[in-house]
Design a protein around this motif. Structure first.
Motif, mmCIF file in Angstrom:
data_model
loop_
_atom_site.group_PDB
_atom_site.id
_atom_site.type_symbol
_atom_site.label_atom_id
_atom_site.label_comp_id
_atom_site.label_asym_id
_atom_site.label_seq_id
_atom_site.Cartn_x
_atom_site.Cartn_y
_atom_site.Cartn_z
ATOM 1 N N GLY A 54 0.788 -1.226 0.000
ATOM 2 C CA GLY A 54 0.000 0.000 0.000
ATOM 3 C C GLY A 54 0.818 1.272 0.000
ATOM 4 N N PHE A 55 2.086 1.216 -0.420
ATOM 5 C CA PHE A 55 2.950 2.392 -0.389
ATOM 6 C C PHE A 55 2.639 3.409 -1.479
ATOM 7 C CE2 PHE A 55 6.358 -0.278 1.849
ATOM 8 C CZ PHE A 55 6.055 0.276 3.083
ATOM 9 N N GLY A 56 1.931 3.027 -2.521
ATOM 10 C CA GLY A 56 1.569 3.966 -3.574
ATOM 11 C C GLY A 56 2.774 4.517 -4.308
ATOM 12 N N GLY A 57 2.728 5.818 -4.613
ATOM 13 C CA GLY A 57 3.796 6.450 -5.368
ATOM 14 C C GLY A 57 5.152 6.382 -4.697
ATOM 15 N N TYR A 58 5.186 6.271 -3.383
ATOM 16 C CA TYR A 58 6.441 6.121 -2.647
ATOM 17 C C TYR A 58 7.188 4.880 -3.123
ATOM 18 C CZ TYR A 58 9.177 4.686 1.521
ATOM 19 O OH TYR A 58 10.154 4.250 2.386
ATOM 20 N N GLY A 59 6.453 3.788 -3.346
ATOM 21 C CA GLY A 59 7.066 2.552 -3.817
ATOM 22 C C GLY A 59 7.519 2.616 -5.258
ATOM 23 N N LYS A 158 1.391 8.776 6.060
ATOM 24 C CA LYS A 158 0.589 9.208 4.918
ATOM 25 C C LYS A 158 -0.855 8.776 5.126
ATOM 26 C CE LYS A 158 -0.083 8.740 -0.045
ATOM 27 N NZ LYS A 158 0.333 8.068 -1.291
ATOM 28 N N VAL A 159 -1.778 9.730 4.975
ATOM 29 C CA VAL A 159 -3.199 9.392 5.017
ATOM 30 C C VAL A 159 -3.561 8.749 3.677
ATOM 31 C CG1 VAL A 159 -5.535 10.283 5.271
ATOM 32 C CG2 VAL A 159 -3.665 11.303 6.590
ATOM 33 N N HIS A 160 -3.968 7.512 3.728
ATOM 34 C CA HIS A 160 -4.247 6.757 2.509
ATOM 35 C C HIS A 160 -5.371 7.427 1.713
ATOM 36 C CE1 HIS A 160 -5.297 3.339 -0.085
ATOM 37 N NE2 HIS A 160 -4.074 2.897 0.181
ATOM 38 N N GLU A 167 -15.093 10.335 8.635
ATOM 39 C CA GLU A 167 -15.682 9.050 9.032
ATOM 40 C C GLU A 167 -14.707 7.876 9.066
ATOM 41 O OE1 GLU A 167 -16.828 10.749 6.371
ATOM 42 O OE2 GLU A 167 -18.725 11.644 7.049
ATOM 43 N N TYR A 168 -13.654 7.919 8.247
ATOM 44 C CA TYR A 168 -12.785 6.739 8.119
ATOM 45 C C TYR A 168 -11.364 7.196 7.861
ATOM 46 C CZ TYR A 168 -10.582 2.698 5.839
ATOM 47 O OH TYR A 168 -9.721 1.684 5.493
ATOM 48 N N LEU A 169 -10.427 6.633 8.629
ATOM 49 C CA LEU A 169 -9.017 7.003 8.519
ATOM 50 C C LEU A 169 -8.169 5.770 8.265
ATOM 51 C CD1 LEU A 169 -6.588 8.973 8.846
ATOM 52 C CD2 LEU A 169 -6.675 8.471 11.307
ATOM 53 N N ALA A 170 -7.356 5.828 7.224
ATOM 54 C CA ALA A 170 -6.355 4.786 6.951
ATOM 55 C C ALA A 170 -5.010 5.474 6.773
ATOM 56 C CB ALA A 170 -6.721 3.992 5.699
ATOM 57 N N ILE A 171 -3.962 4.891 7.329
ATOM 58 C CA ILE A 171 -2.633 5.481 7.238
ATOM 59 C C ILE A 171 -1.631 4.441 6.767
ATOM 60 C CG2 ILE A 171 -3.053 7.203 9.045
ATOM 61 C CD1 ILE A 171 -1.338 5.394 10.910
ATOM 62 N N VAL A 172 -0.537 4.921 6.199
ATOM 63 C CA VAL A 172 0.580 4.056 5.815
ATOM 64 C C VAL A 172 1.855 4.743 6.267
ATOM 65 C CG1 VAL A 172 0.644 5.052 3.493
ATOM 66 C CG2 VAL A 172 1.737 2.858 3.931
ATOM 67 N N TRP A 241 -7.029 16.670 8.805
ATOM 68 C CA TRP A 241 -6.213 15.806 7.956
ATOM 69 C C TRP A 241 -6.897 15.525 6.623
ATOM 70 C CZ3 TRP A 241 -9.003 11.436 6.984
ATOM 71 C CH2 TRP A 241 -9.921 11.022 7.953
ATOM 72 N N LYS A 242 -6.075 15.314 5.613
ATOM 73 C CA LYS A 242 -6.597 15.154 4.252
ATOM 74 C C LYS A 242 -6.042 13.882 3.612
ATOM 75 C CE LYS A 242 -7.232 20.071 3.311
ATOM 76 N NZ LYS A 242 -7.088 20.463 4.728
ATOM 77 N N ALA A 243 -6.881 13.199 2.873
ATOM 78 C CA ALA A 243 -6.476 11.986 2.168
ATOM 79 C C ALA A 243 -5.388 12.307 1.147
ATOM 80 C CB ALA A 243 -7.674 11.358 1.466
ATOM 81 N N GLY A 244 -4.367 11.443 1.086
ATOM 82 C CA GLY A 244 -3.286 11.600 0.136
ATOM 83 C C GLY A 244 -2.122 12.426 0.622
ATOM 84 N N VAL A 245 -2.241 13.048 1.795
ATOM 85 C CA VAL A 245 -1.179 13.905 2.330
ATOM 86 C C VAL A 245 -0.329 13.117 3.319
ATOM 87 C CG1 VAL A 245 -0.671 16.001 3.641
ATOM 88 C CG2 VAL A 245 -2.583 15.968 2.017
#
Length: 254
Positions: A54-59, A158-160, A167-172, A241-245
């Motif tokens: 789930g690293f996204g662009g970082y990976g 990173k907020v996924h 309502e929902y928070l995912a982090i990596v 907090w904002k998604a993608g940041v």
């Protein structure tokens, strides 16, 4: 000649393990584990923005995009972010130091532990020997776990992109230094004065429904050279907090 080939366990996942800037002094006297490695192709030789960690662009671009994937070293996601030195064993083609990689994805090959990007695979070769090494497709390697070091970077949260405020928070977790594995993540619920455990959604992605309002503090259970310990990052996510940041924790793992 062995023809390169492997099967992905996850259809959406092109495997990535990313080479990072690691400790410069590497002793050849330490123990290595024998295995095999192959590679996956990409048009630009970079990593992939998708993957089981789930690293996204970082990976895709971290450490000059020297990337690969792992099988048993994935450890159901606990192995995400771990760093390894991988060197091939054909003495006439392979360099002494090989390539240093960090796990960012999961995948299975032909009895391989590592599936590297073309860039990482080439870095195992001696100068001007990369094409000959590519012709093998699958090569015998030896590897060992080594500490990660990201000069100039703190641990980042990173907020996924799948998060939905509020309502929902995912982090990596990104730029995980040292020789550590993240076993658990907890979030501070200030109104109840207690910590709430987050769920490992997959790989390095942790999530929780209905996160608390206000700035968010996080606590990580870390297994490393110092044993199992907790590391706390206070108010690491702002109240809006904002998604993608990605947010800088101002700390680093020991």
């Amino acid at each position: 000649m062995i023809i390169m080939g492997f099967a992905l366990k996850y259809g959406y996942s092109i495997l990535c393990v990313v080479a990072v800037a690691l400790l410069p002094a590497i002793s050849h006297s330490q123990d290595y584990t024998c295995s095999r490695a192959t590679y996956f192709g990409s048009p630009d030789c970079l990593g992939t923005p998708t993957g089981a960690c789930g690293f996204g662009g970082y990976g895709r671009t971290v450490n000059d995009a020297n990337v690969a994937g792992v099988s048993r070293l994935f450890k159901n996601g606990t192995g995400c972010g771990g760093c390894y030195q991988v060197r091939c064993k054909a003495s006439n083609l392979c360099s002494d130091d090989g390539v240093n990689v960090v796990v960012t994805d999961y995948g299975e090959g032909d009895k391989t532990d590592f599936i590297l990007s073309t860039r990482a695979y080439a870095r195992m070769a001696r100068p001007n020997m990369a094409l000959e090494l590519f012709a093998y497709g699958v090569v015998d390697v030896e590897f060992r776990r080594i500490p990660c070091r990201y000069n100039g970077y703190n641990l980042m949260f990173k907020v996924h992109e799948h998060s939905r405020f509020p309502e929902y928070l995912a982090i990596v977790l990104l730029y995980q230094a040292g020789q550590n594995e993240i076993l658990a993540v907890e979030l501070r619920q200030e109104d109840c004065k207690e910590w709430r455990g987050m769920r490992r959604a997959y790989g390095a992605v942790w999530d929780i429904p209905n996160p608390p309002k206000g700035a968010i503090s996080l606590k990580l259970q870390v297994c490393g050279s110092a044993g199992v310990t907790w590391v706390q990052a206070d108010n690491v996510l702002p109240s809006d907090w904002k998604a993608g940041v990605a947010y800088d924790s101002a700390i680093q793992l020991p």
